[in-house]
Design a protein around this motif. Structure first.
Motif, PDB file in Angstrom:
ATOM      1  N   ALA A  39       0.847  -1.196   0.000  1.00 28.85           N
ATOM      2  CA  ALA A  39       0.000   0.000   0.000  1.00 28.85           C
ATOM      3  C   ALA A  39       0.885   1.250   0.000  1.00 28.85           C
ATOM      4  CB  ALA A  39      -0.912  -0.004   1.222  1.00 28.85           C
ATOM      5  N   PRO A  40       0.869   2.051  -1.051  1.00 22.51           N
ATOM      6  CA  PRO A  40       1.695   3.262  -1.093  1.00 22.51           C
ATOM      7  C   PRO A  40       1.041   4.426  -0.356  1.00 22.51           C
ATOM      8  CG  PRO A  40       0.458   3.086  -3.120  1.00 22.51           C
ATOM      9  CD  PRO A  40       0.104   1.865  -2.300  1.00 22.51           C
ATOM     10  N   VAL A  41       1.866   5.333   0.117  1.00 25.75           N
ATOM     11  CA  VAL A  41       1.432   6.587   0.780  1.00 25.75           C
ATOM     12  C   VAL A  41       0.153   6.406   1.593  1.00 25.75           C
ATOM     13  CG1 VAL A  41       2.656   8.169  -0.733  1.00 25.75           C
ATOM     14  CG2 VAL A  41       0.409   7.363  -1.452  1.00 25.75           C
ATOM     15  N   ASN A  42       0.195   5.459   2.541  1.00 23.59           N
ATOM     16  CA  ASN A  42      -0.997   5.157   3.334  1.00 23.59           C
ATOM     17  C   ASN A  42      -0.969   5.799   4.713  1.00 23.59           C
ATOM     18  OD1 ASN A  42      -3.546   4.019   3.610  1.00 23.59           O
ATOM     19  ND2 ASN A  42      -2.762   2.076   4.401  1.00 23.59           N
ATOM     20  N   TYR A  43      -0.056   6.753   4.932  1.00 26.94           N
ATOM     21  CA  TYR A  43      -0.062   7.616   6.112  1.00 26.94           C
ATOM     22  C   TYR A  43      -0.042   9.058   5.599  1.00 26.94           C
ATOM     23  CZ  TYR A  43       0.957   3.701   9.261  1.00 26.94           C
ATOM     24  OH  TYR A  43       0.891   2.528   9.978  1.00 26.94           O
ATOM     25  N   GLN A  44      -0.919   9.892   6.113  1.00 28.49           N
ATOM     26  CA  GLN A  44      -1.058  11.255   5.601  1.00 28.49           C
ATOM     27  C   GLN A  44       0.250  12.041   5.689  1.00 28.49           C
ATOM     28  OE1 GLN A  44      -3.517  12.594   3.935  1.00 28.49           O
ATOM     29  NE2 GLN A  44      -2.475  14.570   3.767  1.00 28.49           N
ATOM     30  N   LYS A  45       0.985  11.896   6.795  1.00 32.88           N
ATOM     31  CA  LYS A  45       2.212  12.673   6.949  1.00 32.88           C
ATOM     32  C   LYS A  45       3.297  12.213   5.978  1.00 32.88           C
ATOM     33  CE  LYS A  45       1.542  14.188  11.725  1.00 32.88           C
ATOM     34  NZ  LYS A  45       2.085  14.188  13.117  1.00 32.88           N
ATOM     35  N   HIS A  46       3.281  10.933   5.605  1.00 31.55           N
ATOM     36  CA  HIS A  46       4.228  10.478   4.591  1.00 31.55           C
ATOM     37  C   HIS A  46       3.871  11.069   3.231  1.00 31.55           C
ATOM     38  CE1 HIS A  46       6.988   8.224   2.242  1.00 31.55           C
ATOM     39  NE2 HIS A  46       6.113   7.334   1.793  1.00 31.55           N
ATOM     40  N   LEU A  47       2.580  11.132   2.934  1.00 33.68           N
ATOM     41  CA  LEU A  47       2.144  11.769   1.697  1.00 33.68           C
ATOM     42  C   LEU A  47       2.608  13.221   1.657  1.00 33.68           C
ATOM     43  CD1 LEU A  47       0.491  11.813  -0.940  1.00 33.68           C
ATOM     44  CD2 LEU A  47      -1.535  12.336   0.451  1.00 33.68           C
ATOM     45  N   GLU A  48       2.487  13.912   2.786  1.00 36.76           N
ATOM     46  CA  GLU A  48       2.887  15.321   2.844  1.00 36.76           C
ATOM     47  C   GLU A  48       4.396  15.482   2.679  1.00 36.76           C
ATOM     48  OE1 GLU A  48       1.295  16.534   6.589  1.00 36.76           O
ATOM     49  OE2 GLU A  48      -0.796  16.449   5.891  1.00 36.76           O
ATOM     50  N   GLU A  49       5.195  14.586   3.302  1.00 36.10           N
ATOM     51  CA  GLU A  49       6.646  14.720   3.158  1.00 36.10           C
ATOM     52  C   GLU A  49       7.086  14.400   1.736  1.00 36.10           C
ATOM     53  OE1 GLU A  49       9.123  12.211   5.587  1.00 36.10           O
ATOM     54  OE2 GLU A  49       8.297  10.338   4.804  1.00 36.10           O
ATOM     55  N   ALA A  50       6.407  13.457   1.096  1.00 37.46           N
ATOM     56  CA  ALA A  50       6.738  13.125  -0.291  1.00 37.46           C
ATOM     57  C   ALA A  50       6.374  14.264  -1.233  1.00 37.46           C
ATOM     58  CB  ALA A  50       6.025  11.845  -0.703  1.00 37.46           C
ATOM     59  N   ALA A  51       5.229  14.894  -0.983  1.00 33.58           N
ATOM     60  CA  ALA A  51       4.811  16.014  -1.831  1.00 33.58           C
ATOM     61  C   ALA A  51       5.760  17.200  -1.692  1.00 33.58           C
ATOM     62  CB  ALA A  51       3.390  16.423  -1.473  1.00 33.58           C
ATOM     63  N   ALA A  52       6.347  17.368  -0.511  1.00 34.10           N
ATOM     64  CA  ALA A  52       7.232  18.506  -0.260  1.00 34.10           C
ATOM     65  C   ALA A  52       8.635  18.302  -0.815  1.00 34.10           C
ATOM     66  CB  ALA A  52       7.307  18.782   1.240  1.00 34.10           C
TER      67      ALA A  52
END
Length: 283
Positions: free
Chosen positions: A83-96
């Motif tokens: 499951a990719p990017v399944n924690y919100q804060k990981h999604l945010e760090e990846a987007a940044a």
């Protein structure tokens, strides 16, 4: 019960930090003719084998875990689903971090969906991780790993935990770059499973498990499975809409923020509450 594989494909039961060899029970699995099954035979017959494991463990002399080489507790997973990017804060760090994470890969899990990792990438903690591309960044990602216990399809989230055999710790090691996830995460030794398989009855509800990952003693990742965007039952429902799930299939539930590079010589220590701790050397 806690079940491990160690040394030369020995089977063991973990009790009070020591291993009791129960390898003779493997004879109960029988032999298979071609075509071989797509599932893990031990997980498929787990309910029958547990009493035998217990009986053999009572008379088997214990060995300290530190004295053996731990292999992946699941020897024959038919699929490793992640499951990719399944924690919100990981999604945010990846987007940044646009330099490290190509933005065409950074989408919500509901849009991205799940992906498969090659089963040839599976190793145990005692085998370690071998960096394949030293000129590129390889990151650690700690995840709760779920082992499917029954053949099933189109499972509702409300019934999903009924098809779970147990849990273990997963490291979803990753080469950063522009290629698709399945390729970059399927490098040999880039799926570390361990330290042992813990049956579902010992975990109960998997939705509130704290966990952390350290590299050379430094905390890199620390989170709780309650923070999953799609929880374990939801992921099983999601996966079973697309695949028939078989005994021994492994579902990696996603990693939180804090992913960072490792290099040869680093030591990873991964811990999940109610499961245990595994130490992994990067080579």
């Amino acid at each position: 019960m806690r079940i491990c594989r160690f040394n030369d494909d020995r089977l063991g039961i973990i009790r009070e930090g020591r291993i009791h060899d129960v390898t003779p029970v493997a004879k109960e699995l029988g032999t298979f003719s071609y075509p071989l099954p797509r599932f893990d035979p031990m997980i498929a017959r787990l309910s029958e084998l547990l009493p035998l494991f217990d009986r053999f463990a009572r008379t088997s002399p214990p060995v300290d875990v530190s004295e053996v080489k731990l292999l992946s507790p699941i020897a024959n997973p038919g699929k490793v689903i992640a499951a990719p990017v399944n924690y919100q804060k990981h999604l945010e760090e990846a987007a940044a971090d646009t330099k490290t994470f190509p933005q065409h890969h950074v989408r919500r899990i509901h849009e991205t969906g799940l992906f498969l990792k090659a089963t040839s990438s599976v190793v145990g903690p005692g085998e370690g991780v071998q960096v394949r591309f030293p000129d590129r960044r390889t990151d650690h990602e700690i995840e709760l790993a779920v082992v499917i216990g029954k053949s099933c399809n189109e499972v509702a989230a409300s019934a999903a935990l009924d098809v779970v055999a147990g849990y273990l710790i997963g490291l979803d090691m990753t080469v950063r770059g522009p290629e698709e996830r399945s390729l970059r995460k399927s490098v040999d030794s880039y799926t570390v499973l361990g330290p042992w398989f813990v049956t579902a009855d010992e975990i109960g509800d998997p939705s509130g498990l704290p966990f952390e990952l350290l590299v050379n003693g430094e905390v890199r990742q620390s989170a709780n499975t309650r923070d999953l965007v799609i929880d374990t039952p939801g992921l099983i429902e999601f996966a079973s809409k697309f695949y028939t799930l078989e005994p021994g299939d492994v579902l990696l539930t996603g990693t939180p923020e804090g992913v960072a590079p490792v290099k040869p010589g680093d030591r990873i220590r991964a811990t999940i509450d109610k499961i245990g701790t595994m130490d992994v050397l990067v080579r």
